[in-house]
Scaffold this motif. Sequence first.
Motif, PDB file in Angstrom:
ATOM      1  N   ARG A 172       0.724  -1.440  -0.294  1.00  0.00           N
ATOM      2  CA  ARG A 172      -0.259   0.039  -0.089  1.00  0.00           C
ATOM      3  C   ARG A 172       0.642   1.205   0.222  1.00  0.00           C
ATOM      4  NH1 ARG A 172      -3.620   2.152  -2.113  1.00  0.00           N
ATOM      5  NH2 ARG A 172      -4.587   3.973  -0.698  1.00  0.00           N
ATOM      6  N   ALA A 173       1.894   0.931   0.828  1.00  0.00           N
ATOM      7  CA  ALA A 173       2.752   2.361   0.862  1.00  0.00           C
ATOM      8  C   ALA A 173       3.418   2.282  -0.950  1.00  0.00           C
ATOM      9  CB  ALA A 173       4.176   1.865   2.389  1.00  0.00           C
ATOM     10  N   SER A 174       3.861   1.398  -1.350  1.00  0.00           N
ATOM     11  CA  SER A 174       4.533   1.821  -2.469  1.00  0.00           C
ATOM     12  C   SER A 174       3.519   2.536  -3.973  1.00  0.00           C
ATOM     13  CB  SER A 174       4.795   0.243  -2.961  1.00  0.00           C
ATOM     14  OG  SER A 174       5.333  -0.628  -2.408  1.00  0.00           O
ATOM     15  N   GLN A 175       2.023   2.064  -3.152  1.00  0.00           N
ATOM     16  CA  GLN A 175       0.867   2.363  -4.611  1.00  0.00           C
ATOM     17  C   GLN A 175       0.789   3.828  -4.734  1.00  0.00           C
ATOM     18  OE1 GLN A 175      -2.469  -0.106  -3.187  1.00  0.00           O
ATOM     19  NE2 GLN A 175      -1.770  -1.303  -5.042  1.00  0.00           N
ATOM     20  N   ILE A 176       1.257   3.952  -2.722  1.00  0.00           N
ATOM     21  CA  ILE A 176       1.064   5.859  -2.545  1.00  0.00           C
ATOM     22  C   ILE A 176       2.073   6.160  -3.532  1.00  0.00           C
ATOM     23  CG2 ILE A 176       1.089   7.197  -0.585  1.00  0.00           C
ATOM     24  CD1 ILE A 176      -0.638   5.549   0.910  1.00  0.00           C
ATOM     25  N   LEU A 177       3.043   6.033  -3.340  1.00  0.00           N
ATOM     26  CA  LEU A 177       4.128   6.470  -3.710  1.00  0.00           C
ATOM     27  C   LEU A 177       4.209   6.560  -5.384  1.00  0.00           C
ATOM     28  CD1 LEU A 177       7.555   5.067  -1.414  1.00  0.00           C
ATOM     29  CD2 LEU A 177       6.364   7.253  -1.453  1.00  0.00           C
ATOM     30  N   ILE A 178       4.009   5.531  -5.811  1.00  0.00           N
ATOM     31  CA  ILE A 178       3.626   5.391  -7.140  1.00  0.00           C
ATOM     32  C   ILE A 178       2.374   6.740  -7.891  1.00  0.00           C
ATOM     33  CG2 ILE A 178       2.419   4.599  -9.247  1.00  0.00           C
ATOM     34  CD1 ILE A 178       4.095   1.422  -7.705  1.00  0.00           C
ATOM     35  N   ASN A 179       1.408   6.712  -7.255  1.00  0.00           N
ATOM     36  CA  ASN A 179       0.382   7.837  -7.646  1.00  0.00           C
ATOM     37  C   ASN A 179       1.294   9.067  -7.384  1.00  0.00           C
ATOM     38  OD1 ASN A 179      -1.609   5.661  -7.696  1.00  0.00           O
ATOM     39  ND2 ASN A 179      -2.486   6.417  -5.625  1.00  0.00           N
ATOM     40  N   ARG A 180       1.967   9.093  -6.443  1.00  0.00           N
ATOM     41  CA  ARG A 180       2.546  10.719  -6.189  1.00  0.00           C
ATOM     42  C   ARG A 180       3.729  10.687  -7.418  1.00  0.00           C
ATOM     43  NH1 ARG A 180       7.255  12.607  -3.597  1.00  0.00           N
ATOM     44  NH2 ARG A 180       7.478  11.398  -2.441  1.00  0.00           N
ATOM     45  N   THR A 181       4.958   9.493  -7.826  1.00  0.00           N
ATOM     46  CA  THR A 181       5.762   9.695  -8.238  1.00  0.00           C
ATOM     47  C   THR A 181       5.987   9.582 -10.078  1.00  0.00           C
ATOM     48  OG1 THR A 181       7.147   7.616  -7.606  1.00  0.00           O
ATOM     49  CG2 THR A 181       7.130   9.974  -6.082  1.00  0.00           C
ATOM     50  N   ASN A 182       5.079   8.401  -9.852  1.00  0.00           N
ATOM     51  CA  ASN A 182       4.675   7.841 -11.203  1.00  0.00           C
ATOM     52  C   ASN A 182       5.647   6.970 -11.495  1.00  0.00           C
ATOM     53  OD1 ASN A 182       3.075   6.885 -13.311  1.00  0.00           O
ATOM     54  ND2 ASN A 182       3.798   9.116 -15.172  1.00  0.00           N
ATOM     55  N   GLU A 183       6.575   6.764 -10.645  1.00  0.00           N
ATOM     56  CA  GLU A 183       8.348   5.521 -10.942  1.00  0.00           C
ATOM     57  C   GLU A 183       7.256   4.363 -10.533  1.00  0.00           C
ATOM     58  OE1 GLU A 183      10.741   6.561 -12.832  1.00  0.00           O
ATOM     59  OE2 GLU A 183      10.575   8.426 -12.705  1.00  0.00           O
ATOM     60  N   ALA A 184       6.422   3.448 -10.834  1.00  0.00           N
ATOM     61  CA  ALA A 184       6.066   2.475 -11.038  1.00  0.00           C
ATOM     62  C   ALA A 184       7.552   1.276 -10.635  1.00  0.00           C
ATOM     63  CB  ALA A 184       4.579   2.275 -12.091  1.00  0.00           C
ATOM     64  N   ILE A 185       8.187   1.227 -11.801  1.00  0.00           N
ATOM     65  CA  ILE A 185       9.038   0.350 -11.935  1.00  0.00           C
ATOM     66  C   ILE A 185       9.921   0.328 -11.182  1.00  0.00           C
ATOM     67  CG2 ILE A 185      11.109  -0.803 -13.018  1.00  0.00           C
ATOM     68  CD1 ILE A 185       9.363  -0.106 -16.246  1.00  0.00           C
ATOM     69  N   LEU A 186      10.689   1.880 -10.015  1.00  0.00           N
ATOM     70  CA  LEU A 186      11.669   1.304  -9.048  1.00  0.00           C
ATOM     71  C   LEU A 186      11.130   1.093  -8.052  1.00  0.00           C
ATOM     72  CD1 LEU A 186      14.264   2.403  -8.379  1.00  0.00           C
ATOM     73  CD2 LEU A 186      13.357   5.048  -8.713  1.00  0.00           C
ATOM     74  N   ILE A 187       9.641   1.544  -8.122  1.00  0.00           N
ATOM     75  CA  ILE A 187       8.976   1.780  -7.088  1.00  0.00           C
ATOM     76  C   ILE A 187       8.880  -0.559  -6.254  1.00  0.00           C
ATOM     77  CG2 ILE A 187       6.915   2.392  -5.303  1.00  0.00           C
ATOM     78  CD1 ILE A 187       6.911   4.739  -6.211  1.00  0.00           C
ATOM     79  N   LEU A 188       8.328  -0.457  -6.910  1.00  0.00           N
ATOM     80  CA  LEU A 188       7.971  -1.802  -7.328  1.00  0.00           C
ATOM     81  C   LEU A 188       8.715  -2.859  -6.773  1.00  0.00           C
ATOM     82  CD1 LEU A 188       4.886  -2.189 -10.257  1.00  0.00           C
ATOM     83  CD2 LEU A 188       4.796  -2.124  -6.801  1.00  0.00           C
ATOM     84  N   LEU A 189      10.391  -3.086  -8.272  1.00  0.00           N
ATOM     85  CA  LEU A 189      11.504  -3.143  -7.273  1.00  0.00           C
ATOM     86  C   LEU A 189      12.232  -2.882  -5.969  1.00  0.00           C
ATOM     87  CD1 LEU A 189      13.546  -2.218 -10.956  1.00  0.00           C
ATOM     88  CD2 LEU A 189      12.243  -4.712  -9.554  1.00  0.00           C
ATOM     89  N   GLY A 190      11.745  -2.044  -5.724  1.00  0.00           N
ATOM     90  CA  GLY A 190      12.299  -2.006  -3.804  1.00  0.00           C
ATOM     91  C   GLY A 190      11.696  -2.709  -3.109  1.00  0.00           C
ATOM     92  N   ALA A 191      10.161  -2.756  -3.290  1.00  0.00           N
ATOM     93  CA  ALA A 191       9.218  -3.190  -2.704  1.00  0.00           C
ATOM     94  C   ALA A 191       8.925  -4.974  -2.838  1.00  0.00           C
ATOM     95  CB  ALA A 191       7.609  -3.225  -3.172  1.00  0.00           C
ATOM     96  N   GLY A 192       9.878  -5.251  -4.137  1.00  0.00           N
ATOM     97  CA  GLY A 192       9.778  -6.740  -4.411  1.00  0.00           C
ATOM     98  C   GLY A 192      11.580  -6.845  -3.484  1.00  0.00           C
ATOM     99  N   LEU A 193      12.322  -6.240  -3.296  1.00  0.00           N
ATOM    100  CA  LEU A 193      13.511  -6.550  -3.087  1.00  0.00           C
ATOM    101  C   LEU A 193      12.666  -6.694  -0.831  1.00  0.00           C
ATOM    102  CD1 LEU A 193      16.473  -6.710  -2.097  1.00  0.00           C
ATOM    103  CD2 LEU A 193      16.545  -4.077  -2.298  1.00  0.00           C
ATOM    104  N   PHE A 194      12.085  -6.098  -0.710  1.00  0.00           N
ATOM    105  CA  PHE A 194      11.998  -5.256   0.999  1.00  0.00           C
ATOM    106  C   PHE A 194      11.145  -7.616   1.171  1.00  0.00           C
ATOM    107  CE2 PHE A 194      11.910  -1.393   1.045  1.00  0.00           C
ATOM    108  CZ  PHE A 194      12.898  -0.958   1.787  1.00  0.00           C
ATOM    109  N   TYR A 195      10.219  -7.433   0.459  1.00  0.00           N
ATOM    110  CA  TYR A 195       9.319  -8.892   0.466  1.00  0.00           C
ATOM    111  C   TYR A 195      10.635 -10.074   0.209  1.00  0.00           C
ATOM    112  CZ  TYR A 195       4.789  -7.279   0.664  1.00  0.00           C
ATOM    113  OH  TYR A 195       3.483  -6.011   0.490  1.00  0.00           O
ATOM    114  N   PHE A 196      11.129  -9.940  -0.311  1.00  0.00           N
ATOM    115  CA  PHE A 196      12.708 -10.636  -0.590  1.00  0.00           C
ATOM    116  C   PHE A 196      12.813 -10.918   1.111  1.00  0.00           C
ATOM    117  CE2 PHE A 196      17.026 -12.128  -1.802  1.00  0.00           C
ATOM    118  CZ  PHE A 196      16.751 -13.561  -2.209  1.00  0.00           C
TER     119      PHE A 196
END
Length: 215
Positions: A172-196
Amino acid sequence: MSAYSGLSWSDLLFLLDGAGKTILLTALATLFGTVLGIALGWLRDSSRLVGWIVAPYVDVTRSVPLIIQFVLFNSFIAIAGYPLNPLWSGTIVLSSYMGVFTSEVVQAGLQAVRPELRRAGRSLGMGYWTEMRYVTAPLALRVVFPSWIGLVIGLTKDSALVGVIGYIELLRASQILINRTNEAILILLGAGLFYFIICYPISRYSQTLERKLKQ
């Protein structure tokens, strides 16, 4: 970072806060769900009547998508006049979900112990609980543990669905940042790294414990 994407270091802290909330939610749901699952699995193995009584609860929880369970539970408690913090609403639903699947694993583990071994323990003068502690439970644990670890890892990822009721976890935090910055790939890569980072140590440590259990 900000020169290329419009992101700032405060956004990284926001993601870290979401990751911390994911860990907290997962830890609570794992604890309560495991306790519920052990009790439920043991009762279902011990009594056919109990298995028949709880069958509707088990079937509904396993069949209804988790996101629908979140929405319905949160709506019902609000209508009833007892709204909960999203953390506790999510914990209750995830604990119930984890408990049902853990009970399936526990029941299968108990049934995997050969009846001859149980009878042998009782023939040596052990009472029910003594035999359960020293014979059945250790043998069942070897069967249950790998599957339970898989449930914990799955629960960590399923916790992302709690965002539907307002809990700002990692996704959800990632989605909020994507809506603000429109940097979906970079943010989702970061979120995926955190899950890993969250899930991989659990998987590796479980392999070490599993080898010890088999010794």
